[in-house]
Design an enzyme around this catalytic site. Structure first.
Site, mmCIF file in Angstrom:
data_model
loop_
_atom_site.group_PDB
_atom_site.id
_atom_site.type_symbol
_atom_site.label_atom_id
_atom_site.label_comp_id
_atom_site.label_asym_id
_atom_site.label_seq_id
_atom_site.Cartn_x
_atom_site.Cartn_y
_atom_site.Cartn_z
ATOM 1 N N GLY A 45 0.835 -1.200 0.000
ATOM 2 C CA GLY A 45 0.000 0.000 0.000
ATOM 3 C C GLY A 45 0.862 1.238 0.000
ATOM 4 O O GLY A 45 2.023 1.211 0.446
ATOM 5 N N GLN A 50 2.887 9.916 1.335
ATOM 6 C CA GLN A 50 4.175 9.208 1.366
ATOM 7 C C GLN A 50 5.077 9.563 0.180
ATOM 8 O O GLN A 50 6.257 9.224 0.191
ATOM 9 C CB GLN A 50 3.956 7.689 1.396
ATOM 10 C CG GLN A 50 3.328 7.222 2.699
ATOM 11 C CD GLN A 50 3.219 5.724 2.723
ATOM 12 O OE1 GLN A 50 2.253 5.159 2.226
ATOM 13 N NE2 GLN A 50 4.221 5.058 3.278
ATOM 14 N N LEU A 108 6.443 1.788 4.328
ATOM 15 C CA LEU A 108 7.542 2.203 3.441
ATOM 16 C C LEU A 108 8.163 3.513 3.895
ATOM 17 O O LEU A 108 9.271 3.846 3.488
ATOM 18 C CB LEU A 108 7.036 2.319 1.998
ATOM 19 C CG LEU A 108 6.584 1.002 1.346
ATOM 20 C CD1 LEU A 108 5.990 1.269 -0.032
ATOM 21 C CD2 LEU A 108 7.728 0.015 1.255
ATOM 22 N N HIS A 149 -4.583 1.068 7.375
ATOM 23 C CA HIS A 149 -3.238 1.656 7.439
ATOM 24 C C HIS A 149 -3.118 2.828 6.451
ATOM 25 O O HIS A 149 -2.631 3.908 6.818
ATOM 26 C CB HIS A 149 -2.207 0.560 7.136
ATOM 27 C CG HIS A 149 -0.779 0.994 7.146
ATOM 28 N ND1 HIS A 149 0.154 0.507 8.035
ATOM 29 C CD2 HIS A 149 -0.107 1.884 6.361
ATOM 30 C CE1 HIS A 149 1.333 1.080 7.804
ATOM 31 N NE2 HIS A 149 1.201 1.917 6.784
ATOM 32 N N GLU A 150 -3.592 2.631 5.214
ATOM 33 C CA GLU A 150 -3.458 3.691 4.198
ATOM 34 C C GLU A 150 -4.377 4.869 4.512
ATOM 35 O O GLU A 150 -4.001 6.032 4.333
ATOM 36 C CB GLU A 150 -3.731 3.150 2.790
ATOM 37 C CG GLU A 150 -2.767 2.067 2.322
ATOM 38 C CD GLU A 150 -1.309 2.356 2.620
ATOM 39 O OE1 GLU A 150 -0.881 3.526 2.517
ATOM 40 O OE2 GLU A 150 -0.591 1.405 2.973
#
Ligand code: NI
Length: 185
Positions: A45, A50, A108, A149-150
């Site tokens: 994801g 990000q 990430l 999470h995203e």
């Protein structure tokens, strides 16, 4: 085009992102870049902040493991995981089931750190698509976790914020070291 992934400590990761109000060619290209960047980094994801973009846009691809969910309902119909992967969505809305479970997460933007996070096991996500259609996705397992999470990212929330109190204490030192290493680079 592969974009640079913003790392822990960058203020863009702590912003509540702005809604997408117009889907134009630049946004479509941005979404394609996010997919490419996520796949290149072997992630499941990636949210727009990000890559430094303050917009409610995210991508998910958990198609590498068809067993990672026990069910998937899309717009009221049972569906195959592959039929909605890779997933791109804007301005999402989430509803949660009652039951919670622990699952291992990484990010990430927080390299080298993974930890168990307790979250609702099931979600119902309303996911507007770039073409104006809307997917209503009901699921569990890794897809439910990735959606949470995203979507957290779009609200400036990171998985390390959701650790149990005891784990947060030990995490604090690891996060401080991560920041120090980044600053000395
Ligand atoms: Ni993340």
């Amino acid at each position: 085009m592969i974009r640079e992934i913003v790392q822990y400590g960058d203020p863009v990761l702590r912003q509540r992102c702005r809604p997408v109000t117009e889907v134009d060619a630049a946004l479509v290209e941005l979404a394609a870049d996010m997919l490419e960047t996520m796949h290149d980094a072997n992630g499941v994801g990636l949210a727009a902040p990000q890559i430094g973009i303050d917009l409610r846009l995210a991508v998910i691809d958990v198609s590498h493991d068809p067993e990672c969910i026990s069910y998937l309902i899309v717009n009221g119909q049972h569906a195959e995981l592959g039929s909605i992967m890779p997933l791109i969505f804007i301005n999402p809305e989430l509803e949660f089931g009652q039951e919670k479970e622990f699952g291992l997460e990484g990010c990430l933007s927080i390299q080298g750190i993974r930890s168990d996070v307790r979250r609702p096991a099931e979600v119902r996500a309303t996911l507007p698509q770039l073409d104006g259609s809307v997917l209503v996705v009901e699921t569990d397992g890794l897809l439910a976790r990735a959606l949470q999470h995203e979507i957290d990212h779009l609200n400036g929330v990171l998985f390390v914020d959701r650790l149990p109190a005891a784990a947060k204490v030990s995490m604090k030192n690891r996060l401080r070291k991560l920041l120090e290493n980044q600053e000395s680079r």
